[in-house]
Design an enzyme around this catalytic site. Structure first.
Site, PDB file in Angstrom:
ATOM      1  N   LYS A   1      -0.285 -39.619  60.337  1.00  0.00           N
ATOM      2  CA  LYS A   1       0.876 -38.802  59.874  1.00  0.00           C
ATOM      3  C   LYS A   1       0.657 -37.348  60.541  1.00  0.00           C
ATOM      4  CE  LYS A   1       1.060 -40.532  55.192  1.00  0.00           C
ATOM      5  NZ  LYS A   1       0.602 -40.612  53.741  1.00  0.00           N
TER       6      LYS A   1
ATOM      7  N   SER B   1      -2.633 -36.145  55.620  1.00  0.00           N
ATOM      8  CA  SER B   1      -3.680 -36.589  54.580  1.00  0.00           C
ATOM      9  C   SER B   1      -2.872 -37.913  53.666  1.00  0.00           C
ATOM     10  CB  SER B   1      -3.792 -35.442  53.526  1.00  0.00           C
ATOM     11  OG  SER B   1      -4.716 -35.663  52.548  1.00  0.00           O
ATOM     12  N   ASP B   2      -4.022 -38.747  53.269  1.00  0.00           N
ATOM     13  CA  ASP B   2      -3.609 -39.837  52.572  1.00  0.00           C
ATOM     14  C   ASP B   2      -4.610 -40.193  51.688  1.00  0.00           C
ATOM     15  OD1 ASP B   2      -1.255 -41.812  52.682  1.00  0.00           O
ATOM     16  OD2 ASP B   2      -3.002 -43.142  52.443  1.00  0.00           O
ATOM     17  N   THR B   3      -4.402 -40.709  50.616  1.00  0.00           N
ATOM     18  CA  THR B   3      -5.125 -40.922  49.419  1.00  0.00           C
ATOM     19  C   THR B   3      -5.056 -42.528  49.190  1.00  0.00           C
ATOM     20  OG1 THR B   3      -5.201 -38.767  48.576  1.00  0.00           O
ATOM     21  CG2 THR B   3      -5.711 -40.715  47.040  1.00  0.00           C
TER      22      THR B   3
END
Length: 189
Positions: free
Chosen positions: A53, A70-72
């Site tokens: 990203k 960011s990623d979760t």
């Protein structure tokens, strides 16, 4: 470079959390393939997505300051749980989380044209045992539809949490301390 960044995310939660840090930013969204690769471990997966990203933002021409990606992902039994695609998927997910401890992995990445720096924060979250009625009522609230693992700790889903070990803000979507530290390291070079 200044402390200003680009936020490569459409998430209102990440926008709110980045605002709490007092960092000046411009928000935009990127279109990235979020498919998990075969045999890819959840830790590697979430870090790859955050880096992808951030690098996608750079590729779009956002090059005059760092791009934050960011990623979760929610993980139970070493399996990544994505956003629920329908009520059946959601019900299955919450039944797996019910009465158990799971991990929430949030990755943060900063990128410019010449470098990428990332980190992953792991938080253990324990859920109480949920009744079928609680699960159905929560789905009907509309909150779980766009959340990794099908719940939002900062909203109605927070009432299911009996214990948390790690970063609350990472579970929401952006670990504040680690994001600030990573940016400082990134800017120092």
């Amino acid at each position: 470079m200044t402390n200003a960044v680009y936020l490569a995310s459409a998430s209102p939660r990440r926008k709110e959390l980045l605002t709490q840090l007092g960092i000046e930013f411009t928000q935009f969204s990127v279109d990235a393939d979020e498919s998990q690769l075969p045999n890819e471990l959840p830790y590697d997966y979430v870090e790859r997505l955050a880096r992808l990203k951030a690098q996608s933002g750079v590729a779009l021409g956002y090059t005059d300051r760092p791009v934050l990606g960011s990623d979760t992902v929610v993980v139970i039994d070493n399996q990544s749980l994505g956003k629920p695609c329908d009520e059946n998927d959601f019900t299955h997910t919450l039944k797996r989380l019910s009465g158990n401890t799971h991990q929430v992995l949030t990755a943060v990445a900063f990128a410019t044209t010449d470098k990428v720096l990332s980190c992953v924060v792991s938080t253990n979250v324990t859920f109480k045992t949920l009744s079928d009625d609680e699960i159905h009522t929560y789905w009907q609230s509309g909150e779980p539809q766009d959340k990794a693992g099908g719940y939002g700790i900062q909203g109605l889903g927070g009432r299911f949490v009996t214990h948390i070990s790690g970063s609350y803000f990472a579970v929401v979507g952006l670990p504040l301390y680690e994001t600030e530290q990573l940016l400082q390291t990134f800017l120092r070079g």
